[in-house]
Design a protein around this motif. Structure first.
Motif, PDB file in Angstrom:
ATOM      1  N   GLN A 133     -11.037  -4.372  -1.096  1.00 18.05           N
ATOM      2  CA  GLN A 133     -11.137  -5.796  -0.799  1.00 18.05           C
ATOM      3  C   GLN A 133     -12.344  -6.101   0.073  1.00 18.05           C
ATOM      4  OE1 GLN A 133      -7.497  -7.522   0.704  1.00 18.05           O
ATOM      5  NE2 GLN A 133      -6.281  -6.507  -0.863  1.00 18.05           N
ATOM      6  N   VAL A 134     -12.549  -5.268   1.080  1.00 16.14           N
ATOM      7  CA  VAL A 134     -13.691  -5.498   1.967  1.00 16.14           C
ATOM      8  C   VAL A 134     -14.989  -5.363   1.187  1.00 16.14           C
ATOM      9  CG1 VAL A 134     -14.947  -4.646   3.982  1.00 16.14           C
ATOM     10  CG2 VAL A 134     -12.446  -4.803   4.042  1.00 16.14           C
TER      11      VAL A 134
ATOM     12  N   VAL B 137     -16.660 -16.062  -8.059  1.00 16.72           N
ATOM     13  CA  VAL B 137     -17.282 -14.789  -8.427  1.00 16.72           C
ATOM     14  C   VAL B 137     -16.479 -14.190  -9.572  1.00 16.72           C
ATOM     15  CG1 VAL B 137     -18.071 -12.556  -7.560  1.00 16.72           C
ATOM     16  CG2 VAL B 137     -17.789 -14.468  -5.971  1.00 16.72           C
TER      17      VAL B 137
ATOM     18  N   LEU C 228     -15.461  -8.448  -0.827  1.00 16.10           N
ATOM     19  CA  LEU C 228     -15.802  -9.601   0.000  1.00 16.10           C
ATOM     20  C   LEU C 228     -17.239  -9.544   0.487  1.00 16.10           C
ATOM     21  CD1 LEU C 228     -12.590 -10.037   2.128  1.00 16.10           C
ATOM     22  CD2 LEU C 228     -13.722 -11.834   0.851  1.00 16.10           C
ATOM     23  N   LEU C 229     -17.700  -8.348   0.783  1.00 13.66           N
ATOM     24  CA  LEU C 229     -19.034  -8.218   1.363  1.00 13.66           C
ATOM     25  C   LEU C 229     -20.122  -8.069   0.309  1.00 13.66           C
ATOM     26  CD1 LEU C 229     -18.315  -6.008   4.488  1.00 13.66           C
ATOM     27  CD2 LEU C 229     -18.391  -8.478   4.291  1.00 13.66           C
ATOM     28  N   SER C 230     -19.735  -8.010  -0.964  1.00 11.29           N
ATOM     29  CA  SER C 230     -20.743  -7.985  -2.012  1.00 11.29           C
ATOM     30  C   SER C 230     -21.285  -9.393  -2.181  1.00 11.29           C
ATOM     31  CB  SER C 230     -20.119  -7.511  -3.322  1.00 11.29           C
ATOM     32  OG  SER C 230     -19.272  -8.521  -3.832  1.00 11.29           O
ATOM     33  N   GLY C 231     -22.148  -9.562  -3.143  1.00 14.72           N
ATOM     34  CA  GLY C 231     -22.656 -10.887  -3.421  1.00 14.72           C
ATOM     35  C   GLY C 231     -23.915 -11.159  -2.635  1.00 14.72           C
TER      36      GLY C 231
ATOM     37  N   ILE D  84       0.846  -1.196   0.000  1.00 18.51           N
ATOM     38  CA  ILE D  84       0.000   0.000   0.000  1.00 18.51           C
ATOM     39  C   ILE D  84       0.880   1.245   0.000  1.00 18.51           C
ATOM     40  CG2 ILE D  84      -1.682   1.339   1.330  1.00 18.51           C
ATOM     41  CD1 ILE D  84      -2.921  -1.288   2.255  1.00 18.51           C
TER      42      ILE D  84
ATOM     43  N   PHE E  78      -7.488  -1.775   0.860  1.00 11.73           N
ATOM     44  CA  PHE E  78      -8.209  -2.445   1.931  1.00 11.73           C
ATOM     45  C   PHE E  78      -9.718  -2.325   1.737  1.00 11.73           C
ATOM     46  CE2 PHE E  78      -9.534  -1.893   6.587  1.00 11.73           C
ATOM     47  CZ  PHE E  78      -9.745  -3.252   6.767  1.00 11.73           C
TER      48      PHE E  78
ATOM     49  N   PHE F 122      -4.689 -15.402   1.749  1.00 15.53           N
ATOM     50  CA  PHE F 122      -5.393 -14.395   0.957  1.00 15.53           C
ATOM     51  C   PHE F 122      -4.608 -14.104  -0.320  1.00 15.53           C
ATOM     52  CE2 PHE F 122      -3.709 -12.649   5.025  1.00 15.53           C
ATOM     53  CZ  PHE F 122      -2.612 -11.950   4.581  1.00 15.53           C
TER      54      PHE F 122
END
Lengths: 453, 453, 453
Positions: free
Chosen positions: B391-392, B343, B395-398, B85, B388, B256
């Motif tokens: 990524q979150v 995904v 991950l929290l989509s879907g 980063i 970050f 990861f």
């Protein structure tokens, strides 16, 4: 290097760690901030430091505020002992006890304990820094955080049984990376670990018990591991709770009662709960709700039986038996290869006469429930004055008991396109077979010699 | 005992650990060799020693050469922070960063970084001794090995994104026994751990990330455990790689991205990959090839989704989507009880129009694929400037996304006598049913109200 | 605080730790008892202390008697090396060995070694206190306990191969809570860890090998975790043994030979054996007997092959091949999602001509055997003079071998109401289908091209 980076709270020249270890550690952190400007090797490194807490009793009157990366606070003893048992010992016997308190490198949290105060005023350790980068690699290792007393309204009129005192062990309040909490003892706090906005957090090999809530992963986070801990929370609290996390790994934990739930995920996606041993006294042991999706609950052992200890006898989490021992409100989750033991007194089932439900899909599509084995048996609820012995007796009972009729899987009308395989006999599963896929666990042939026994 | 066996690199009288910790540690090792001849209790023991690295920055210009058993090198802070980063922060913002570098007990690897040099000239720590017995019980614990910079050709023209600098963190080059690597931070090295010929190796509870390759178990070995680590490698590198190992246990890791693969076993026999959480951005997440046989992939959570971060957007590992997210070229392996989330953006699937393949048995007999649950959904590839947060978000989509058509299991013509059970509906599995055994996951009845929705 | 709570055995003013570390530690414990009365912060705390053992050789002539809570004994090196290999090196080569003994922070157990003595006279460390509360939070971390020599009648006439010397590493003899044993090396003792009456015990990340018995959890206990250890016992001993435990978690261990059994639970209820890698040379690897009920054996890799090393070639545990590689005598257990590799020489099968049995339910009701995959193959027993290389060779063989006919599940007539699913083809399972439920693993179609190959 002209200065040390290893600090001992007992030899720090300012303050008295036995009177207020919080003030001493905050003073050391200030020193590290000054010192580390001189320690770099020409490239601007700020390596942090390590603060050592030797075995001993250290009162904490001031919250520690960790706002530098790479700070490690370590002790030489997790120091757990059961304060819950001690506070329920008859007065006449207290004088005969070998010791009264937890020990090791023990921080005595002497903060107001008012749940209405902001969290950072009632936490022993606050990890928080705004700006970039997120605070990284803060480590807590090998010491004891003791909340001392519970002070709410407890069962049997004993405040020490209330699991409430407002106190928090470790609070991470801003985005953080690679935080580590290992080999700690955390006891008699309303909130053991309250961690917000974590990335790649490690909570490993701790003993977090007799806390109102043990581990709470709040707000959001990712790629965290909660592994290999011994965990027990209060009747109204969380054992392991996470919200809006992705890629969370919860593995190889031994979660014992009480705890309103053992694992509660809300809005959690694509995470894993595997190879744990979970034990609860109430329904709703494992909850995936708030749109928790595509999570795996696999290869776990779940036991729900009854509270055996007199001071908490009859206390429960208020959840009915048809709620589901495992409760799903979300999509695409997998419940595969778990063993579930359910041991209840039919006289106490709520609603009266209902069959307890093991897995309940209340809402959601595409969940996959396969190859789970439920053993359900009847017990008569009995109180035991001895905490430990009572628990062992309860655990070692069974095998001879009558079978209890349960619904192993219930799929509500609001849920559809779920798949249920080999997780209950035809008569144990309730679902609409027109809108879900189902294969029953084969039963014993009904005309078998066995059936006529 | 007349001499100490505990050494501190900052107080060692020869050399300057901040300038070259490698030279200092080598000098201490020489001293231990002399000293331990006098320390035994009459029976010829050679107990080794412990070398302590306090928090601080220590440049390493000379590889450490560990050639005695029972040497422990330990620090007080794993010190990870995201250099990736940091090196992608816009120049104008760098001055506002709290810190620039990893920290803790930090070894700055300042070796040539020429991948053409022999491995032992570009490794910070080399464990090697010939003769008998094999070197035993060398331990690395609780410090940081930082490769500082990547220097190859990286995506977007940024060498720091190349994951290449030739540098190796720990290299074990000769047969070794009971080596332990625990609680380390390993960052920005082309090879984090490169371990050859290991017996009963422990790689436990480390943070090995932003390395070209994280863990490589080379040549051969047995009875090793790789457990409870946080791991992330580069797009062309290995996360966990092993060759010719038997009895390897890979459990409870959170792996990861990026990593060309999450777990790659080649010529590995009778080993176990269980209760891990694996996350990748590419096909070929788990590969069992080179005759890898009789291994178990069980109770894991696998997620493959798309790179969300701008600097690496569009980078992949060059593997097509029909290669298999899990690829088998070997005999008698078991793939049981895993959850897989796939995904992808249909526009990016290669070959165009193909259905991604989840489990592909390319060659081999007697493999057993049972009780796996795949959830596949569609996403539109989108770049996010925030690493970050991106990524979150991903991950929290879907959960709401359209379903993606995938082949959950493909058994090639070259493979035979494999068994596929409950790992995909009839229309999701491709195999020759005359030479393999198959039972489809039951589907929703086709005339159901659900189907007509 | 006026006194330290951190003690170093090498600087303690009384006694000589190299001559008798037991006497020195007992003296320190006495001092802690006196000192801690002055250390509390006004509320009667007794925080214990930490005793440090630097790397070195320390003879133990007096058993340590731990009778205070919160005592941590720690070293800086687990120090394992293979004494078994060393004691089987030809005499002419001994002089060429780099070292002869284990190392690190090494306790040389020089106790009588007479198995007829009471356990507390032949244990290096005895944890025992009567009264209330139970002794809590004693910790053993990071050192080596070396039993030095075996002295019984061993294979090939070598007493060092006997795995018998009466000695015990750590003995917990009274009820205890939150005891921790981590990062230890335990070698050449007849009993490594002998723990009675444990509550919430942690045995984590140790190397316990070349002991007659590795981990024995005796009498009764609950809520314990045995996780992430490397374990190997003698041909007549236990690797992991527990009796009358409830809620035990055995996870992520790598258990290698020899060991009469890998995991033996007797009278154990509602416990979990998951995500382990287990390797044995004999039948009876996993035994659930004595009424062991409602336990889960899930997601494990089991390998049984043949002893390859010359000194032990032909030695076995006396159990016949039809006993069951996994043996069940109890109710309601779950065996789900395991991989089993069985590699034997048909010439050595006992009784001659019998088909080895993988899972045998000898007695019990309600056991659930589902989704297990057995790979059985033929090998010719061969002795190899090289221990390590022989094991690796054996592990990496296979894949090309002939298939071995086995009974994957046998349910005895005394057992009933068990369920067997997908754990063997129709011809591999023996049970009374009238009183048990059964679904065979689908086979290859008998008229397939494959079958006619």
């Amino acid at each position: 290097m002209t200065t040390t980076t290893r600090y001992d709270v007992t030899t720090w020249p300012h303050g008295d760690a036995t009177d207020d270890i919080g003030a001493v550690i905050n003073d050391i952190i200030s020193a590290i901030k000054s010192d580390q400007r001189e320690q770099h090797v020409g490239d601007g490194g700020k390596p942090g430091g390590v603060i050592y807490i030797p075995p001993g009793d250290y009162r904490l009157r001031t919250p520690v505020h960790v706002d530098i990366s790479f700070l490690r606070i370590e002790g030489s003893g997790h120091g757990f002992t059961s304060s819950s048992i001690r506070f329920n010992v008859p007065a006449a016997e207290v004088g005969h006890l070998h010791e009264l308190w937890p020990g090791g490198s023990r921080v005595l949290v002497d903060l107001p304990g008012d749940g209405a105060l902001p969290p950072n005023e009632r936490a022993a350790f606050v990890v928080a820094r705004t700006g970039s980068p997120r605070i990284s690699s803060v480590e807590f290792a090998g010491f004891c955080i003791d909340g001392l007393h519970f002070t709410g309204e407890g069962p049997g009129g004993n405040p020490e049984n209330s699991y409430r005192n407002g106190r928090i062990g470790i609070l991470a309040a801003e985005p953080n990376d690679s935080l580590r909490i290992i080999e700690m003892g955390v006891v008699y706090l309303e909130h053991g670990l309250w961690i917000e906005k974590a990335d790649a957090l490690t909570v490993h090999d701790n003993f977090i018990a007799e806390c109102g809530n043990a581990i709470e992963l709040r707000e959001w986070g990712q790629a965290t591991k909660v592994t290999d801990n011994l965990i027990g929370a209060g009747p109204n609290g969380h054992s392991i709770y996470a919200e809006n996390h992705g890629g969370l790994l919860i593995a190889a934990n031994n979660v014992f009662p009480r705890g309103s739930s053992s694992v509660h995920l809300t809005g959690v996606k694509r995470s894993s709960v595997t190879a744990n041993r979970l034990h609860s006294f109430y329904p709703g042991m494992v909850i995936f709700d708030g749109g928790s999706s595509e999570n795996l609950l696999g290869a776990n052992h779940l036991l729900r039986d009854l509270e055996p200890w007199t001071p908490f006898f009859g206390v429960d989490n208020g959840i009915d038996d048809d709620y589901g021992l495992i409760r799903i409100e979300g999509d695409g989750n997998s419940i595969i290869g778990n063993h579930i033991s359910e041991v209840v007194d039919p006289a106490g089932v709520r609603p009266a006469g209902a069959a307890p439900v093991i897995v309940r899909i209340a809402t959601g599509v595409g969940n996959h429930i396969a190859d789970n084995h439920t053993v359900a048996s009847v017990v008569t609820a009995t109180a035991n004055d001895e905490c430990f012995e009572g628990q062992v007796d309860a655990l070692l009972s069974g095998g001879e008991a009558d079978e209890l009729a349960v619904t192993t899987v219930m799929v509500d009308a609001a849920a559809r396109r779920n798949t249920i395989l080999d997780s209950g006999r035809d008569d144990q599963v309730i679902l609409d077979r027109r809108i879900n896929a189902f294969r029953a666990t084969p039963g014993i042939p009904t005309d078998s010699p066995e059936e006529s026994l």
